[in-house]
Scaffold this motif. Sequence first.
Motif: not given
Length: 186
Positions: A56-65
């Motif tokens: 994995i070169d980049s990873l972002t996570v966030a709640e969108v709903d």
Amino acid sequence: MSALKIKKGSTKHSAYNLRPTFSDKAETHTLAVIVDNEPGVLARVIGLFSGRGYNIDSLTVAEVDHTGHMSRITIVTTGTPQVIEQIKAQLGRIVVVHEVHDLTVEGHSVERELALLKVAGEGDKRVEALRLADIFRANAVDSTLNSFVFEITGTPQKIDAFADLMRPLGLTEIARTGIAALSRGA
């Protein structure tokens, strides 16, 4: 032996293509994965990568709903086309995954990253760091007598270029968020 009678519009080649259709050239792909926002989901998704030796070169996570309790995981990974297809198929089999989009294949997308860079220096180096920050539209979010912290948003290439120019001026620390991406258009 008689010659083959081939009708117009047909081909004398076999119905089976015996040439390999795969490539061994590694490509970088940006995947957007919509998942349930519940404990352990990220561990399952990332476990798929680590268990099979994918990087994995980049990873972002966030709640969108918030009402539907859905999160978006944006993953940038590198692999051959076969490996990328395998990753997408395996992600799609995870129960908590609702959608898997390969933004690299689906068309044009917008990718941005945020970075904070600490640059320590005095005299002319401070002046040069401020001048370069202005050119790159980076904001000084913290300033002391000995250092600056710059905030910059843009493509990963822009952030890399800014960091490369700041290194000789006293770049001491860098923090990057990872890529956030959306497909363009409707």
